[in-house]
Design an enzyme around this catalytic site. Structure first.
Site, PDB file in Angstrom:
ATOM      1  N   SER A 155     -13.451  18.406 -23.377  1.00  0.00           N
ATOM      2  CA  SER A 155     -14.827  18.070 -23.734  1.00  0.00           C
ATOM      3  C   SER A 155     -15.626  17.862 -22.462  1.00  0.00           C
ATOM      4  O   SER A 155     -15.070  17.466 -21.424  1.00  0.00           O
ATOM      5  CB  SER A 155     -14.866  16.786 -24.576  1.00  0.00           C
ATOM      6  OG  SER A 155     -16.191  16.285 -24.693  1.00  0.00           O
ATOM      7  N   TYR A 200     -11.941   8.217 -25.796  1.00  0.00           N
ATOM      8  CA  TYR A 200     -12.061   9.669 -25.976  1.00  0.00           C
ATOM      9  C   TYR A 200     -12.388  10.393 -24.676  1.00  0.00           C
ATOM     10  O   TYR A 200     -11.660  11.310 -24.277  1.00  0.00           O
ATOM     11  CB  TYR A 200     -13.093   9.975 -27.064  1.00  0.00           C
ATOM     12  CG  TYR A 200     -13.370  11.445 -27.261  1.00  0.00           C
ATOM     13  CD1 TYR A 200     -12.478  12.240 -27.977  1.00  0.00           C
ATOM     14  CD2 TYR A 200     -14.504  12.042 -26.730  1.00  0.00           C
ATOM     15  CE1 TYR A 200     -12.719  13.591 -28.166  1.00  0.00           C
ATOM     16  CE2 TYR A 200     -14.755  13.391 -26.905  1.00  0.00           C
ATOM     17  CZ  TYR A 200     -13.865  14.169 -27.627  1.00  0.00           C
ATOM     18  OH  TYR A 200     -14.114  15.508 -27.800  1.00  0.00           O
TER      19      TYR A 200
END
Length: 284
Positions: free
Chosen positions: A159, A184
């Site tokens: 990401s 995350y």
């Protein structure tokens, strides 16, 4: 001197390649799987929910001309990674492309952030499964590798959050309840570096390892943000839009084809330039 084959059909050909895509029931994994199937590959897609993965396979198979085969897997443990690799070994003698896409996010107040769900399970899926599934599939990848001109491929999906730090106002989580996303992006940074480490170790096996670092794409993970702050999310994109299936499938095909055979250890942002920053000069 014979001229090299430089047609798009030659450079980006993935016809008849065997591919495994994890986390492919929805979102980015589904986009990648569809791109390969539409270009003649045989694609195994893995996800936790049988109904979802079966419906996705049926939808992608209708596109043809390749084939999409669903497998149920929850890759949170080494045993589950070994089991999925075992299912592929029962069916195939080679695996040309492994796409480690399965991932999860978690939001919670910083002073009440759960250890098991927020850290342990999240890192197990977002980082550990990349390593264990790649290792479990290594014999199949080695069998598919054809020297350094046509190596086997491992493609990880991380990401843009693995390289950028957002502020407290995150449209992907309900900040009105004090929720933050901490683990995350940390896990995605780990996935980025794991990509480089694996690339160094697997080069001698004629296996390249690269990583796609997406920005905002429609997915289950971004659904809350699109529903509650879609206009704001799009406005923050330097290119003025969110990512689309063609963007993801295009890069996936590149990384799995002859065109990228001399690239390994790369972490490629697929974020419309968002990781460059959002200051006004970047949009001029």
């Amino acid at each position: 001197m014979t001229s090299p084959a430089l047609s798009a059909e030659s450079l980006f050909n993935v016809k008849d390649k065997v591919v495994l895509v994890t986390g492919a029931g929805t979102g980015i994994g589904k986009m990648l799987a569809a791109g390969y199937v539409q270009n003649g590959a045989k694609v195994y897609i893995a996800s936790r929910k049988k109904q979802v993965i079966d419906e996705t396979a049926a939808e992608i198979n209708a596109m043809g001309p390749g084939q999409c085969i669903p497998l149920v897997a929850d890759l949170i443990t080494k045993a589950a990674c070994d089991q999925l690799a075992g299912e592929i070994k029962k069916r195939e003698s080679k695996l040309h492309i492994l796409i480690n896409n399965a991932g999860v996010s978690w939001g919670a107040p910083m002073d009440d952030f759960p250890e098991k769900q927020g850290w342990d399970n999240l890192f197990a899926l977002n980082v550990k499964s990349i390593f264990y599934l790649t290792v479990a599939c290594l014999p199949l990848l080695e069998a598919a590798a054809n020297g350094n001109v046509d190596p086997a491929r491992v493609i990880n999906v991380s990401s843009v959050g693995g390289t950028t730090v957002g502020g407290g106002d995150n449209p992907l989580v309900d900040t009105s309840k004090g929720n933050v996303i901490i683990s995350y992006p940390a896990s995605k940074a780990a996935a980025n570096h794991l990509t480089r480490v694996l690339a160094a170790h697997l080069a001698k096996h004629y296996i390249t390892v690269n990583c796609i670092a997406p920005g905002i794409f429609p997915s289950r993970m971004t659904a809350f943000g699109f529903r509650t702050a879609g206009d704001k999310m799009v406005a923050n994109q330097i290119m003025g839009r969110a990512g689309e299936t063609t963007d993801m499938a295009g890069l996936g095909l590149f990384l799995g084809s002859r065109a990228s055979a001399h690239i390994t250890g790369a972490v490629i942002p697929l974020d419309g330039g968002t990781s460059l920053g959002t200051s006004s000069y970047a949009r001029l």
